[in-house]
Design a protein around this motif. Structure first.
Motif, PDB file in Angstrom:
ATOM      1  N   LEU A  28       7.618  29.104  40.360  1.00 34.22           N
ATOM      2  CA  LEU A  28       7.922  30.374  39.702  1.00 34.22           C
ATOM      3  C   LEU A  28       8.145  30.167  38.210  1.00 34.22           C
ATOM      4  N   ARG A  29       7.739  31.156  37.447  1.00 36.90           N
ATOM      5  CA  ARG A  29       8.062  31.171  36.027  1.00 36.90           C
ATOM      6  C   ARG A  29       9.499  31.654  35.876  1.00 36.90           C
ATOM      7  N   PHE A  30      10.090  31.360  34.734  1.00 31.92           N
ATOM      8  CA  PHE A  30      11.475  31.744  34.477  1.00 31.92           C
ATOM      9  C   PHE A  30      11.651  33.247  34.675  1.00 31.92           C
ATOM     10  N   SER A  31      10.750  34.035  34.107  1.00 39.71           N
ATOM     11  CA  SER A  31      10.878  35.500  34.195  1.00 39.71           C
ATOM     12  C   SER A  31      10.771  35.988  35.641  1.00 39.71           C
ATOM     13  N   GLU A  32       9.950  35.315  36.464  1.00 39.58           N
ATOM     14  CA  GLU A  32       9.833  35.701  37.871  1.00 39.58           C
ATOM     15  C   GLU A  32      11.122  35.395  38.626  1.00 39.58           C
ATOM     16  N   LEU A  33      11.691  34.224  38.336  1.00 39.72           N
ATOM     17  CA  LEU A  33      12.978  33.874  38.955  1.00 39.72           C
ATOM     18  C   LEU A  33      14.038  34.882  38.570  1.00 39.72           C
ATOM     19  N   PRO A  67       1.805  32.716  24.212  1.00 39.69           N
ATOM     20  CA  PRO A  67       3.151  32.141  24.203  1.00 39.69           C
ATOM     21  C   PRO A  67       3.280  31.053  25.273  1.00 39.69           C
ATOM     22  N   PRO A  68       4.241  30.138  25.091  1.00 41.90           N
ATOM     23  CA  PRO A  68       4.391  29.037  26.041  1.00 41.90           C
ATOM     24  C   PRO A  68       4.704  29.549  27.452  1.00 41.90           C
ATOM     25  N   ARG A  69       4.130  28.881  28.424  1.00 43.51           N
ATOM     26  CA  ARG A  69       4.375  29.228  29.825  1.00 43.51           C
ATOM     27  C   ARG A  69       5.166  28.078  30.440  1.00 43.51           C
ATOM     28  N   VAL A  70       6.277  28.404  31.074  1.00 43.16           N
ATOM     29  CA  VAL A  70       7.126  27.408  31.717  1.00 43.16           C
ATOM     30  C   VAL A  70       7.245  27.771  33.191  1.00 43.16           C
ATOM     31  N   GLU A  71       6.991  26.795  34.055  1.00 36.90           N
ATOM     32  CA  GLU A  71       7.097  27.008  35.489  1.00 36.90           C
ATOM     33  C   GLU A  71       8.075  26.024  36.093  1.00 36.90           C
TER      34      GLU A  71
END
Length: 116
Positions: A28-33, A67-71
């Protein structure tokens, strides 16, 4: 004590929920969490994810994009918590059932506990 160590690593209000969400979804990405945990603050989610990462349970992957994507996903060690998280979920459901059950059922559950 092994129970104390485990509780220190996965205890608290949010770590178990984060682990559950990652077990459920895989990655999950931060925003999804954050979306799946609306009551947690962004700062608290960040702190809890960092802690789980430091403990070797979560991997944070940053993709070189704009923008950077963090998972976030669980490590192999993190995935070994599946039976623990499943047991916590089952117990939580049982607890909810017991609390909302009629008084007679609550008394039966309490009686079972007293027999031991």
């Amino acid at each position: 004590c092994p129970v104390e160590i485990t509780q220190e690593i996965i205890g608290g209000k949010w770590k178990g929920v984060i682990l559950y969400k990652l077990l459920e979804s895989g990655c999950l990405r931060f925003s999804e969490l954050k979306r799946r945990m609306p009551r947690i603050t962004q700062r608290m989610l960040t702190l809890q994810l960092r802690s789980l990462e430091e403990d070797g349970l979560v991997i944070r992957t940053i993709y070189p994009e704009v923008p950077p994507r963090v998972e976030y996903r669980l490590t192999v060690l993190g995935k070994t918590l599946q039976p623990v998280i499943d047991s916590l979920m089952k117990w939580g459901l049982l607890y909810e059932e017991t609390k909302s059950a009629p008084v007679s059922k609550k008394a039966a559950v309490q009686h079972e506990a007293e027999v031991c």
